[in-house]
Design an enzyme around this catalytic site. Structure first.
Site, mmCIF file in Angstrom:
data_model
loop_
_atom_site.group_PDB
_atom_site.id
_atom_site.type_symbol
_atom_site.label_atom_id
_atom_site.label_comp_id
_atom_site.label_asym_id
_atom_site.label_seq_id
_atom_site.Cartn_x
_atom_site.Cartn_y
_atom_site.Cartn_z
ATOM 1 N N CYS A 73 -52.305 35.923 7.890
ATOM 2 C CA CYS A 73 -53.837 35.160 7.550
ATOM 3 C C CYS A 73 -53.382 33.378 7.577
ATOM 4 O O CYS A 73 -52.814 33.008 7.869
ATOM 5 C CB CYS A 73 -53.680 34.806 6.172
ATOM 6 N N CYS A 183 -59.001 34.475 12.647
ATOM 7 C CA CYS A 183 -59.121 35.208 10.975
ATOM 8 C C CYS A 183 -59.061 36.248 11.301
ATOM 9 O O CYS A 183 -59.278 37.645 12.560
ATOM 10 C CB CYS A 183 -60.031 34.941 10.232
HETATM 11 N N1 DGL Z 1 -58.130 37.109 7.216
HETATM 12 C C1 DGL Z 1 -57.476 36.078 6.741
HETATM 13 C C2 DGL Z 1 -57.368 34.822 7.959
HETATM 14 O O1 DGL Z 1 -56.590 34.840 8.964
HETATM 15 C C3 DGL Z 1 -59.240 34.770 6.418
HETATM 16 C C4 DGL Z 1 -60.000 35.457 5.491
HETATM 17 C C5 DGL Z 1 -60.128 34.947 3.963
HETATM 18 O O2 DGL Z 1 -60.165 35.516 3.033
HETATM 19 O O3 DGL Z 1 -61.256 34.124 3.712
HETATM 20 O O4 DGL Z 1 -57.814 33.477 8.178
#
Ligand code: DGL
Length: 261
Positions: A73, A183
């Protein structure tokens, strides 16, 4: 220790796009994937909350026996990677938007970055751009609502389509020829993003680079496993609801259970 699983976590199911690359490269490793769905989205949470939550999750994953941790993430990395590294004693792989390779690839001198508000506002992202994209125009577009819409409405839903129309247009208008998927949820809609950009635009995600880095750390630490490629999926949210989303996104039948770090 070698037979222990590798833990991977994200705010939700975006990290599965990273997990796919990890399992492709390391098919004999066992993985434990944790989706912190109760707190999805991370992208609009305060940094201090994400730091504490990240450390809590990392410590709980190590207590469960993880031999290494992948923060799948970008938002959690921006807020918590340093605190997590300081708190736990196993190798940690964190990921950040691929600004460096994007700057090297761009011929137009303009690159686009799609990421959460929290990632784009972080000091870590500002540093990344300052170090690796001097002289390149970086169009950084925050995408509030997109990660949740991908999970709750589905990648092909009208809601996702409307959000992508709004978020991708500024990158096309600015003449970006490389788009960084900053993301881990966004690779689920890579084709839809590509359709909204001129033909020939390169889309970059970091799954493969993260997999190579994890492999290096395991080799270096003598931690490579000879497991069966088992996968366990857990969520802090409602397992039935997350199960439905997993079934839609993930091509392998996997059961989701509840776990609270
Ligand atoms: N998947 C997450 C990232 O790579 C974030 C998504 C979220 O929870 O806002 O930033």
């Amino acid at each position: 220790m070698n037979a222990h699983p590798i833990a991977v976590f994200d705010s939700g199911l975006g990290g599965l796009t990273v997990l796919r690359a990890l399992r492709g490269r390391l098919p004999h490793e066992d993985f434990f994937y944790f989706a912190d769905t109760r707190f999805l989205p991370y992208g609009d949470k305060p940094e201090s909350f994400l730091r504490e939550r990240g450390v809590r999750i990392a410590e709980a994953l190590v207590a469960r026996g993880a031999k290494a941790l992948v923060i799948a993430c970008n938002t959690a990395t921006a807020a918590a990677a340093e605190a997590i590294r300081a708190a736990i004693g196993v190798p940690v792989v964190a990921l950040e938007p691929g600004v460096k390779p994007a700057a090297a690839l761009s011929r137009s001198g303009t690159l686009g970055v799609l990421a959460t508000t929290r990632t784009l506002h972080s000091e870590r992202f500002q540093r990344l751009v300052g170090h690796h994209a001097p002289g390149v125009e970086v169009v950084a577009q925050a995408c509030p609502g997109l990660a949740e819409a991908i999970e709750n409405d589905g990648p092909d839903s009208p809601r996702v389509g409307a959000l992508l129309d709004a978020y991708v247009a500024p990158l096309a208008a600015a003449g970006a020829d490389v788009v960084v998927l900053g993301c881990t949820h966004y690779p689920w809609v890579a084709a839809a993003i590509a359709r909204r950009m001129p033909v020939g635009t390169t889309l970059l995600d970091t799954g493969e680079a993260v997999a190579r880095q994890l492999e290096r750390l395991l080799v270096h630490g003598g931690l490579l496993g000879g497991g069966h490629g088992r996968l366990q999926l857990s969520t802090s949210g409602a397992p039935q609801a997350v199960q439905c989303t997993v079934d839609r996104l993930w091509d392998e039948k996997s059961t989701v259970d509840h776990w609270e770090p």
